[in-house]
Design a protein around this motif. Sequence first.
Motif, PDB file in Angstrom:
ATOM      1  N   SER A   1      -0.985  47.184  51.123  1.00  0.00           N
ATOM      2  CA  SER A   1       0.195  47.386  50.274  1.00  0.00           C
ATOM      3  C   SER A   1       1.432  47.589  51.133  1.00  0.00           C
ATOM      4  O   SER A   1       2.506  47.083  50.828  1.00  0.00           O
ATOM      5  CB  SER A   1       0.007  48.598  49.383  1.00  0.00           C
ATOM      6  OG  SER A   1      -1.101  48.430  48.566  1.00  0.00           O
TER       7      SER A   1
ATOM      8  N   GLN B   1       0.255  47.231  41.154  1.00  0.00           N
ATOM      9  CA  GLN B   1      -1.141  47.531  40.865  1.00  0.00           C
ATOM     10  C   GLN B   1      -1.328  47.924  39.401  1.00  0.00           C
ATOM     11  O   GLN B   1      -2.161  47.378  38.704  1.00  0.00           O
ATOM     12  CB  GLN B   1      -1.545  48.689  41.771  1.00  0.00           C
ATOM     13  CG  GLN B   1      -3.012  48.886  41.907  1.00  0.00           C
ATOM     14  CD  GLN B   1      -3.311  49.781  43.104  1.00  0.00           C
ATOM     15  OE1 GLN B   1      -2.445  50.036  43.941  1.00  0.00           O
ATOM     16  NE2 GLN B   1      -4.521  50.262  43.174  1.00  0.00           N
TER      17      GLN B   1
ATOM     18  N   ASP C   1       0.237  42.979  44.219  1.00  0.00           N
ATOM     19  CA  ASP C   1      -0.461  44.100  44.858  1.00  0.00           C
ATOM     20  C   ASP C   1      -1.608  44.551  43.955  1.00  0.00           C
ATOM     21  O   ASP C   1      -1.407  45.308  43.017  1.00  0.00           O
ATOM     22  CB  ASP C   1       0.531  45.254  45.089  1.00  0.00           C
ATOM     23  CG  ASP C   1      -0.087  46.337  45.942  1.00  0.00           C
ATOM     24  OD1 ASP C   1      -1.293  46.241  46.230  1.00  0.00           O
ATOM     25  OD2 ASP C   1       0.640  47.284  46.299  1.00  0.00           O
ATOM     26  N   GLU C   2      -2.789  44.084  44.262  1.00  0.00           N
ATOM     27  CA  GLU C   2      -3.986  44.381  43.468  1.00  0.00           C
ATOM     28  C   GLU C   2      -3.688  44.274  41.978  1.00  0.00           C
ATOM     29  O   GLU C   2      -3.828  45.240  41.233  1.00  0.00           O
ATOM     30  CB  GLU C   2      -4.503  45.787  43.790  1.00  0.00           C
ATOM     31  CG  GLU C   2      -4.802  45.938  45.269  1.00  0.00           C
ATOM     32  CD  GLU C   2      -5.676  47.149  45.562  1.00  0.00           C
ATOM     33  OE1 GLU C   2      -6.413  47.566  44.661  1.00  0.00           O
ATOM     34  OE2 GLU C   2      -5.617  47.644  46.699  1.00  0.00           O
TER      35      GLU C   2
HETATM   36 MG   LIG Z   1      -2.794  49.493  48.002  1.00  0.00          MG
END
Ligand SMILES: [Mg+2]
Lengths: 306, 717
Positions: A99, A147, A227-228
Motif C-alpha cells: 500500500s 481497500q 489497493d486490495e
Molecule cells: Mg495494505
Amino acid sequence: MTNETDSTNTAESTQPVIRSVAYTPNGGGDQAYEVIDAIRRGENPTPTVHPEVLESDSVINVEKFNLWYTETQAIHDISMKIPRGAVTALIGPSGCGKSTLLRSINRMNDLVEGVRVEGGISLNDSPIYAPSVDVISLRKRLGMVFQKPNPFPMSIFENVVYPLRIDGERRKEVLEEACEKSLRSAAIWDEVKDRLKKSALGLSGGQQQRVCIARAIVADPEVLLLDEPCSALDPVATLKIEELISQISERYTVLIVTHNMQQAARVSDFTAFMYLGRIVEYGPTATLFQTPALIETEHYVSGRFG
Amino acid sequence: MSDTNTTHAVHARRRTLPSAIGEPMVWLTGGALVVCLSMIVMLVLLVVVNGSKTFWPRAIEQVTLHDGEVFLGVATEHERDVETGVLHTLYRVGNRDIGQESFRWIDDEQISSIETPDDAVMLEREAWGVWFGVPESIVRVHAGQEDTVLAHGSGDVLDAYKALHKDARKTKAKIEQLKKVELGSINSEIEALRLSIRQAEIEASRGDRGLIRLGWVLWFVFGVLAVGCVGLVYRCRDMGTELGASNARQGELIRTSGVIAAVMLVLAMWIAGPWKGQVVDEAQLETMRADAATSEAALLVEYDEVIAQIREIEDVDHELRLVIVEPTSGHFSPVSQTLGDEPMYVSQVVRLVQANTLSTRGKLGVFFSRWWEYLSTNPREANTEGGVFPVIVGTVILTLLLTIFVTPMGVIAALYLREYAKQGFVTSLIRIAVNNLAGVPSIVYGVFGLGFFCYTVGGYVDTGAVESARMGATGWWGMFVLAGVLLIVGFAAKLWSKPNPGKLPTSFNKWMQRGSWLVWTAVLVLVVMLVTRTPYFYGFFEARAQDGTPTFGTRGMLWAALTLALLTLPVVIVATEEAIAAVPNSMREGSYGCGASKWQTIWRIVLPGAMPGILTGAILAMARGAGEVAPLMLVGAVKLNQDLPISTQAPFIHADQSFMHLGFHIFDLGFQSPDSQAARPLVWTTTLLFLAIVFALNFTAIMIRSRLRAKMAGPTV
Ligand SMILES: [Mg+2]
Ligand SMILES: Nc1ncnc2c1ncn2[C@@H]1O[C@H](COP(=O)(O)OP(=O)(O)O)[C@@H](O)[C@H]1O
C-alpha cells in the motif's frame, strides 16, 4: 503468515535480529531462502526481474525509492517499471509495503505526518516528487480505489461525476454522458441506472466498490491504482470486480495490490512479489506462478510460506 | 499439579460482595430521573395552566358590602391574610378614571351579598384599563344640536353596539393608518431633507479639496496599475499548475500576490475616490437650502391636507357615544380624564364582554378573540394590555439573526481548528479558552457588547474614526502599502514553510512558518489600524450623530444579535468540531484521490458530512441565545418600541433599531409594571408564549436537520 509481524519488526529495528525462521526447507535441505534471509538481515539483495518487464514501454518508473514513516523505513531502495496498458499486481505478506508503494505514486503519503522519501518515481517521464509538481494535478492523472469501499454520502450520480465536478464541469449532458460511460465500464450501469439519484450508501459493498471504480475512471486517468479492492467483499462481488478489472485493463494501465494469490494470477499480466519493503521477484504473472526463478516465490505463491 | 490447585483455591476464594448487588442503584438512578422529569413537567404544566387561563372571561360580580357600598368587579384571588388571618378576596374593579385603584382586597366578612347581574359588562378600552358598568344608552352627538339617543336600556344598547362597533373600529383603524403611514412618511421625508442639508453643511465646513485632487491622481495611476495586475495574473494563471511546470510555489505566489495587489488597488481607488468627498461651496449650499425649503413647504401643505382629512373622519367618529354607567356613583366611562364629562366614543371600545350571560361558546369566542388580539396587536397601557406582536417579531428576528451570525463564525473557527491548524499545544489552549468562554456570565457579554459593538463599532459606522485617532494622509498611505507588501511576504513565507514533497520540514521551513505567523499578526494589526485611523472615512450617519441621535452608535438589534452570537459561539464551535472529527478519514482520502484540493474536500465532503452536527450546534446556540435576557437589557431590548425591526421599506431589516424581546417583556411585566396586579396573569401568558416560540424555532430547526440527514444517508439496505 506465520510470523509476519515479528519479521516486520525485525526489519524495522536498526539492528536486525535474526530469528529462527519458521519454514521447513522444501526438497533438498541446501535450498534455503537465500534472498528472504538476506532481507530479514536488513540487506537489500538485487531483485530478480524478468526481462519481459523491461521490454515493454513503462508508464511509471520507480527509481531507487525509499520511504520512511518518521523513523521506520517502509520501502527500501525499490526500482521497478510498470508496463503501460497492462495489469501489474503487487503481492506479498501484509505489512510489506504494498500500500505504501501504491500511495507513493499518487502522493497520498503527503497526508501522513513525518513521511520522508528518497529517490524518485516518475509518471510518463515527469518526476512526481519534484518541488515544482502540483500534487493536485498529479492526482487528477491517476485514479485510486481503496481497500474499503468509500463512496461519498451523496447520490450515485454525484459520486461518479465528483472528479469532473471538482474540475468545474457543470454541463449536465457532459456529466450524464460521462457518468453513464464510466458506470458501464465499471459493469454496474444496469444495476443502478434507475436509482442514480439515490444515495450511494444504500448499495451493497460490491456495488459500492464498483461505483468507486467508476468514480476513479470517470476522468480518464493514465493509471488506475487499486489497493486490495476486493478484500472487504464477498466471493461473488470479488469475482465481478475481477472481471471488471480484466475488462478495463484494455484501456487503462492498472496497478493492483492484493494479498490473494489466485486473484493476482487471474487478473494480472505482471506480478511483483514484495517482502519487507523490497521487491523479491518481478516478472510476467505466468512465469512467476509457474516457473519462478526463486524458491521463495514458488513457495509464497503456492501458499507454503508467507 | 500445584498449578491446578491454586486455580481451585482462587475460585473458592472469589465471592460476591454485597456492594455488587445492583438493585438499589437501579432504584436510585431511576428515582433521580423521575424527580428531574417531574420537575420539568411541573414547570411546563404550571406555565401552561396559568398562562392559558388569563384570557378566559370570568363572571362579573356585583358585590354589596355591609356599609352599603356596591361595586362591580371580577374576583381574581382568594386567600387568607398572613397577618390578620381573615379570608379576603382580590377584586379587579377597574374604573381607574373615577380615581380608584383597579384592584381591591375585600375581607370576606365585609361582604353582605354577591350577585351576578345579567346586564353587567366589562369594557376593554384603548386607554385607562377596563371599565365595569351597566349599559345605559348609545347617543349620537351633533355639534350645537340636541343629541339623538340611538338606543336606551341594556338590551337595546347591546344590540345597537353590535351593529355599530365594527364600523367604528374600522374608522379608527383608518385614522391610525393615516397618522402612521401618511404622516409618518411625510415626517421622514422632511427629516431626510433636513439631514441632507446638515450633511452638506458638515462636508462644506470640512472642505478637503487637496484630498480630492489626490484622489483623481491616485485613481488614474491605480487604474492603469490594476489593469496591468489583472493582465499579469491572467497571463500567469497556468504557472506552476501543471506537472513539471516551472515552479508551483512561484506560480502560486505570482497569482496570489497579483490578486492581493489588484484588491488593494481597487480598495485604494475606493478610499481616495474623488467622487466621495465632493466639496460643496457656499453658493451651492444656498441653492440646496432653497430647494429643500420649497420641497418642505410642499410637504407641509400635504401634511395639513392629511391632518384635515383625519379631522374630518374623526369628527364623524366622535359622534357615536357609548354610555356605560357604574352602579354606585352613576359615573359613565368618559372619553378621557380631561374630558371626564363626555361619554366615551364607541370606537374606543376594544371589546365589550357581557360575561354573566355568555354561553360556553360565547366564552370560547371571547377567549380566542383575546388570544388573537394578544398575538397580533401592539401593547397598550405600559404593556399591561393589548398584544405582544412587536415583541414576538423582535424575539424571532433576533434569534434568527443571531443564528445567522453565529453559525458561519463558529463553523469557520472550528474548520480552522480541525482541518488546517496543526494539532498541538496551541490548539489545545484555544480549545480550553473557547470552552471557558461558555462559562462567562452572560451579563459580561452584555457589557462587552455595549462597550465594543454599540459604542466603538457603532460609533465608527456612524461618524468614522475618532478625531484624535485620524492619521495624516502620508502616514496612512505608507501603512496601506506596508500592509499590502507584508500580506504578500506573509503568503510567500507560508508557501515556503511547507517542506518539499516527500521531505521533512527543514529548519528553514520552520523559521518560515514562525515568520509567516509573525507577519500575519502584523498584517492584522495594520489592517485594524488602517480601518480605525483612516482620515478618509466620516461615517455613514454623520449628520444624525451630530444631532445627538446616533444610528448604529447606540443599542440596537444588530449589536444585540452580534453579542448573543459571541455568547453562543462556543456551543457552535464545539459541536462543529465534533461533527468534523466524525467525518471518516476515508472520505477525505477518497476525495483527495480524485484530485480534489483541500478546500474542495472540505467544501464538498467534510462540510456536508458535518452538516447535521453543525445544525445541532446552531440549534443549541439558538436555544441558548433565545433565552438570554441579561445582555439584551444592555445592548438593545427596550420596554416599548412599536416599530418592527422588519418592514416592507428598504432596507427591510432595520438592524439599527432597538427592539422588544419576550424575555425582557416578562421581566418588565413582572417587575417594572405600574399595575403589577393587572400584569401578573400576563407574565404567565407571556412565559407560555415564549416557551412556545422557542420550542417552535427549535422544532423547525430539528425538522430541517432530520430531513437533511435522511437525504444524506439514503435508504439503509
Ligand atoms: Mg495494505
Ligand atoms: N501511517 C503510517 N504510519 C507509520 N507506519 C505506517 C503507516 N502506514 C503503514 N506503516 C507501516 O509501513 C509498513 C508497510 O505498510 P503497508 O504499506 O500498509 O503494508 P501492506 O499494504 O503491504 O500491508 C508497515 O510496517 C506499517 O506498519
